[in-house]
Design an enzyme around this catalytic site. Structure first.
Site, mmCIF file in Angstrom:
data_model
loop_
_atom_site.group_PDB
_atom_site.id
_atom_site.type_symbol
_atom_site.label_atom_id
_atom_site.label_comp_id
_atom_site.label_asym_id
_atom_site.label_seq_id
_atom_site.Cartn_x
_atom_site.Cartn_y
_atom_site.Cartn_z
ATOM 1 N N THR A 98 7.029 9.044 4.098
ATOM 2 C CA THR A 98 5.956 8.820 3.747
ATOM 3 C C THR A 98 4.827 10.209 3.710
ATOM 4 O OG1 THR A 98 4.846 8.226 6.167
ATOM 5 C CG2 THR A 98 5.895 6.496 4.814
ATOM 6 N N ASP A 137 -5.119 1.758 5.468
ATOM 7 C CA ASP A 137 -6.427 1.970 5.773
ATOM 8 C C ASP A 137 -7.167 2.121 7.128
ATOM 9 O OD1 ASP A 137 -6.805 3.912 3.395
ATOM 10 O OD2 ASP A 137 -7.194 2.274 2.369
ATOM 11 N N CYS A 146 2.542 0.593 5.692
ATOM 12 C CA CYS A 146 2.898 2.021 6.642
ATOM 13 C C CYS A 146 1.173 2.536 6.070
ATOM 14 C CB CYS A 146 4.120 3.133 5.611
ATOM 15 S SG CYS A 146 5.022 2.167 5.962
ATOM 16 N N GLU A 171 0.653 -1.634 -4.521
ATOM 17 C CA GLU A 171 -0.248 -0.368 -4.449
ATOM 18 C C GLU A 171 -2.202 -0.947 -5.808
ATOM 19 O OE1 GLU A 171 -0.988 2.797 -2.858
ATOM 20 O OE2 GLU A 171 -3.287 1.971 -3.654
ATOM 21 N N ILE A 172 -2.569 -0.647 -4.841
ATOM 22 C CA ILE A 172 -4.029 -1.462 -5.429
ATOM 23 C C ILE A 172 -4.537 -0.137 -6.347
ATOM 24 C CG2 ILE A 172 -5.952 -0.805 -4.012
ATOM 25 C CD1 ILE A 172 -6.867 -3.345 -4.208
ATOM 26 N N GLY A 225 0.738 -1.150 0.150
ATOM 27 C CA GLY A 225 0.325 0.167 0.295
ATOM 28 C C GLY A 225 0.916 1.659 -0.179
HETATM 29 C C1 LIG Z 1 -3.084 5.821 4.171
HETATM 30 S S1 LIG Z 1 -2.771 5.223 2.388
HETATM 31 C C2 LIG Z 1 -0.593 5.234 2.716
HETATM 32 C C3 LIG Z 1 0.040 4.810 1.230
HETATM 33 C C4 LIG Z 1 1.518 4.622 2.273
HETATM 34 N N1 LIG Z 1 1.868 4.085 2.913
HETATM 35 C C5 LIG Z 1 2.589 6.345 3.073
HETATM 36 O O1 LIG Z 1 2.221 6.454 4.087
HETATM 37 O O2 LIG Z 1 1.931 7.543 2.626
HETATM 38 C C6 LIG Z 1 -2.951 3.548 1.909
HETATM 39 C C7 LIG Z 1 -2.634 2.991 0.747
HETATM 40 O O3 LIG Z 1 -3.319 1.376 0.746
HETATM 41 C C8 LIG Z 1 -3.110 1.060 -0.641
HETATM 42 N N2 LIG Z 1 -4.579 -0.128 -0.395
HETATM 43 C C9 LIG Z 1 -5.500 -0.058 0.533
HETATM 44 N N3 LIG Z 1 -5.437 -1.545 0.006
HETATM 45 C C10 LIG Z 1 -4.691 -1.952 -0.668
HETATM 46 C C11 LIG Z 1 -4.459 -3.376 -1.133
HETATM 47 N N4 LIG Z 1 -5.340 -4.554 -0.336
HETATM 48 N N5 LIG Z 1 -3.419 -3.908 -1.694
HETATM 49 C C12 LIG Z 1 -2.760 -2.565 -2.124
HETATM 50 N N6 LIG Z 1 -2.734 -1.803 -1.845
HETATM 51 C C13 LIG Z 1 -3.137 -1.659 -1.176
HETATM 52 C C14 LIG Z 1 -4.201 2.077 -1.061
HETATM 53 O O4 LIG Z 1 -4.483 2.498 -2.000
HETATM 54 C C15 LIG Z 1 -3.852 3.499 -0.119
HETATM 55 O O5 LIG Z 1 -2.820 4.226 -1.135
#
Ligand SMILES: C[S@@+](CC[C@H](N)C(=O)[O-])C[C@H]1O[C@@H](n2cnc3c(N)ncnc32)[C@H](O)[C@@H]1O
Lengths: 500, 282
Positions: free
Chosen positions: B255, B180, B177, B122-123, B99
């Site tokens: 991040t 969600d 990090c 990243e999804i 993510g």
């Molecule tokens: C709140 S963001 C945090 C981004 C980054 N790690 C940071 O700390 O700045 C959470 C990220 O996880 C991604 N995400 C959520 N579920 C995911 C999954 N199953 N596989 C890959 N990415 C995922 C979301 O699209 C989002 O970009």
């Protein structure tokens, strides 16, 4: 429309009488049992009023269109989706689909079903198996989780669990820690609102009041579960136990058995479409099938593909040889999709493994000889059936298989999952085969009396209108519950570009 | 946020201009890559993913590490399967940022681990494209030093497909990090940390490998600690060791989410967990 037997099982409830046997068959909400020495009994699930409460509209696995479940549906008696006889033939485990229930019965010597327990699981059970000498049920569900439950719930469990749940509730009482300070993004602001809302709402789901241990989980619908024991590496070591789970996302996972089921030993990777069935051959190799054109034989301890065997080709050949069937390919053979609905280990033929395979909506039984290690597996025989096969069961006495019973869809046209038959063309709901000396299977009339007794009783019940299948549910586009039990496998296939 | 047609058109024009000019070292602009915050991890996204780790075309993500065809036999970690047409790399990926969002952590870590391959997963498709564009630009800017050749971003739903990308015990570090939070009780299965998913992290991590977690939501922090501590394959890393790990500081400050929280004066909760050896069979 009368409901066919969606599940059949044959067993020997009397260990001292090797000549008698019992045939169990589920039709809609009913389970029939018929003893080889005569006598039939029936059990039926009841209309449930308790589950008529509105189901929370938020099950993220379901596409948005499906979210609101009709509470009406819950008023019909729930349909049986699985039957499993314990290895000692003392108990029967049945899954009823709509109320997500695991039901356990005692099988008495005459074959009567005595209901002992009924446990409603959090999500619909998709596959079940027994472990630890029939002491424990493993239940794999639609949300991807696998639970272990004692065969029979102990009466003290309920109290212990209620207390434990209450303690957990009070200790973990919810303080919304996402304060306006930590909440910095729109996303988190929304989350905080949800959190506050949730706090105001009463708990929607009661904790389950029976022992159920979460052993492992996929983030995908599970389709199959198997259990295996293998001799330990050192002499005198305990046997090693393994759990195999298969899911809609092409995975076959191999985990250690309890108490180490949190350890994943490996994945058997090679399918491109969903995996719907797994089978361990008599010599212990794993055979898998699903929405792909091939079955795969695995050396599962090392997660290696031993061999791929086309299932599509035998299906095509069969359909071409039987152009009268509804599903026969007309223009391009390439478009034919096969969905494996069953793989069963059969007695070895010429001292090699052999399996019987069925595909959804294909009125035939495919008998393969499996020799994955030499890569010389081959189709041994294609047995035409009088209708689409729905389930299969083998009666074994020691190493010898006496016969197999296949349940046949007497309502739909052979080769089609939806088209109905002509009125004058209704076959029996079961066919039986026995193994000939040449290693091939032949139709047998040995069981006709028992099969016919069961068939005519189910038919009579249908005429009384007790078992009408609701063909046309109120939500168009959604399969009726029975249709989903009988022909739910091709539906596991992902549709390209569904949601983004 | 599918956006009005005009906006979409602008995006497309922008992305086209980038792709025409392959030699461009200009960094991508975030505003053209924003996407609705939540993607449902359960749904059938039209994702592409390899059947198995050895089917993954890693070389196109790390061209500087592509195995020459003659050496690939000897150096790849996974025995290629029969129909294996994929191109392999000379060393396996070892660090995964799950993510990864806009990739802040990856860009900070890549120069600090010059001999290790890092991957962001990243999804959300546009967010992933942003990171990929930024990698391309940074690689171009630093042709002389060859930095950022060791970092890549792939679009993946890690909750379903982690074992499709990584073999058993392949990774040494996993970063989670600011995941969600999914506050609703019913959505717990949607969280990136759960007792059942932790088994998959344990599977791809080698014994001794570390899962790093950070969040500004205290409840989520407690949840992650509770679930990793309860999992027999993990033990919590002690405070001293944690604070001595440079990755922890990078995670706090580099991040995108970490920066945002910092600007707002919010708190950041960190916890790290070590993958322990599997016990012998009972
Ligand atoms: C709140 S963001 C945090 C981004 C980054 N790690 C940071 O700390 O700045 C959470 C990220 O996880 C991604 N995400 C959520 N579920 C995911 C999954 N199953 N596989 C890959 N990415 C995922 C979301 O699209 C989002 O970009």
């Amino acid at each position: 429309m009368a409901i066919p037997f969606q599940c059949v099982r044959v067993c020997r409830p009397d260990p001292h009488d090797q000549s008698s046997w019992l045939l169990l068959a589920a039709s809609g909400p009913r389970i029939y049992s018929s003893h080889s020495s005569g006598g039939t009994s029936v059990w039926s699930s009841q209309k449930s009023s308790e589950s008529a409460e509105p189901v929370q509209a938020d099950e993220s696995q379901e596409p948005p269109g499906k979210k609101v479940k009709l509470s009406k549906q819950a008023e019909e008696p729930p349909n049986v989706s699985k039957l499993l006889v314990t290895s000692n033939s003392q108990h029967l485990v049945a899954v009823t689909a709509e109320d997500k229930c695991l039901r356990v019965f005692r099988l008495d010597l005459t074959g009567r079903l005595e209901p002992l327990s009924q446990r409603s699981m959090p999500k619909r059970p998709c596959a079940v198996t027994m472990i630890e000498n029939d002491a424990t049920i493993l239940c794999a569900d639609k949300f991807g989780d696998v639970y272990a439950l004692p065969l029979l719930p102990s009466p003290t469990d309920a109290d212990d669990i209620a207390v434990a749940a209450q303690e957990k509730e009070t200790s973990a009482s919810f303080v919304p820690t996402a304060t306006p300070l930590t909440v910095h993004s729109g996303r988190n602001r929304k989350a905080l609102e949800d959190q506050l809302k949730q706090k105001l709402q009463p708990k929607t789901k009661e904790p389950l009041k029976f022992k159920h241990d979460l052993l492992l989980g996929h983030v995908s619908m599970l389709t199959e579960i198997l259990y295996a024991e293998v001799e330990g590496e050192k002499t005198g070591a305990k046997p090693r136990t393994y759990i195999f789970t298969a899911d809609r996302d092409e995975h076959i996972r191999i985990s250690r058995g309890p108490p180490q089921s949190h350890i994943i030993e490996g994945f058997c990777q090679g399918h491109r479409e969903f995996v719907s069935k797994l089978c361990l051959s008599r010599s212990g190799d794993l055979i898998s099938g699903g929405g792909d054109d091939d079955l795969i034989v695995w050396d599962w301890l090392s997660c290696r593909v031993l061999e791929r065997i086309s299932i599509k080709q035998p299906v095509l050949d069969f359909l071409k040889a039987h152009p009268q069937h509804a599903g026969s390919p007309q223009e391009s053979e390439g478009d034919l999709r096969v969905a494996v609905s069953g793989i069963w280990a059969a007695p070895s033929t010429f001292s090699r493994d052999s399996v019987l395979v069925t595909c959804e909506g294909v009125p035939a039984l495919f008998h393969f000889i499996i020799d994955g290690r030499k890569k010389v597996s081959s189709l041994q025989q294609t047995l035409p059936l009088t209708g689409n096969p729905l389930d299969l069961t083998l009666l074994e006495s020691g190493p010898i298989t006496e016969f197999i019973v296949v349940s046949i869809d007497q309502t739909r046209a052979p080769g089609s999952a939806t088209m109905l038959r002509q009125k004058d063309d209704v076959p029996s709901r079961m066919q039986a085969f026995s193994l000939g000396s040449s290693g091939g299977w032949n139709l047998t009339s040995m069981l006709d009396v028992t099969l016919e007794r069961l068939n005519s009783q189910a038919q009579a019940d249908a005429l009384l209108g007790r078992e009408a299948e609701v063909v046309n549910p109120e939500t168009p586009g959604k399969q009726s519950p029975v249709q989903d039990i009988l022909y739910g496998i091709e539906n596991l296939r992902k549709r390209a570009g569904a949601e983004d | 946020m599918p956006g009005a047609p005009k906006k979409r058109q602008k995006r497309e024009e922008y992305k086209e201009s980038l792709s025409k000019d392959d030699q461009n070292g200009a960094l991508p602009k975030k505003k053209f890559y924003r996407q609705r915050a939540h993607a449902n991890p359960f749904s059938d996204h039209s994702l592409t993913y390899p059947k198995s780790p050895s089917d993954m075309d890693w070389a196109s993500y790390y061209p500087a590490y592509a195995a020459k065809s003659d050496e690939s036999e000897a150096t790849v970690t996974q025995a290629p399967t029969e129909e294996d047409a994929s191109r392999q790399i000379t060393r396996p990926v070892e660090i995964a940022d799950i993510g990864c969002g806009y990739g802040g952590l990856l860009f900070a870590l890549a120069p600090k681990f010059p001999d290790t391959l890092l991957v962001g997963m990243e999804i959300r498709i546009s967010v992933c494209e942003f990171v990929q564009e930024k990698i391309r630009a940074l690689r171009h800017q630093s042709l002389a030093t060859n930095t950022y050749q060791n970092v890549a971003c792939i679009r993946a739903n890690t909750m379903k497909f982690l074992p499709n990308f990584f073999a058993k015990a392949q990774l040494s570090k996993i970063f989670l990090c600011f995941p969600d939070p999914h506050f609703k009780a019913r959505k717990h299965k949607a969280r990136i940390v759960s007792s059942t998913l932790n088994s998959e992290y344990a599977y791809v991590l080698r014994p001794g490998g570390i899962v790093y977690t950070i969040t500004d939501v205290e409840d989520l922090h407690k949840w992650m600690v509770e679930h990793f501590e309860a999992h027999p394959s993990f033990e919590r890393v002690g405070e001293v060791e944690q604070e001595g790990d440079m990755c922890v500081e990078v995670m706090r400050t580099e991040t995108e989410e970490g920066k945002k929280v910092g600007r707002n004066g919010g708190r950041k909760f960190v916890a790290c967990f070590r993958r322990v050896e599997d016990p012998p069979w009972p």
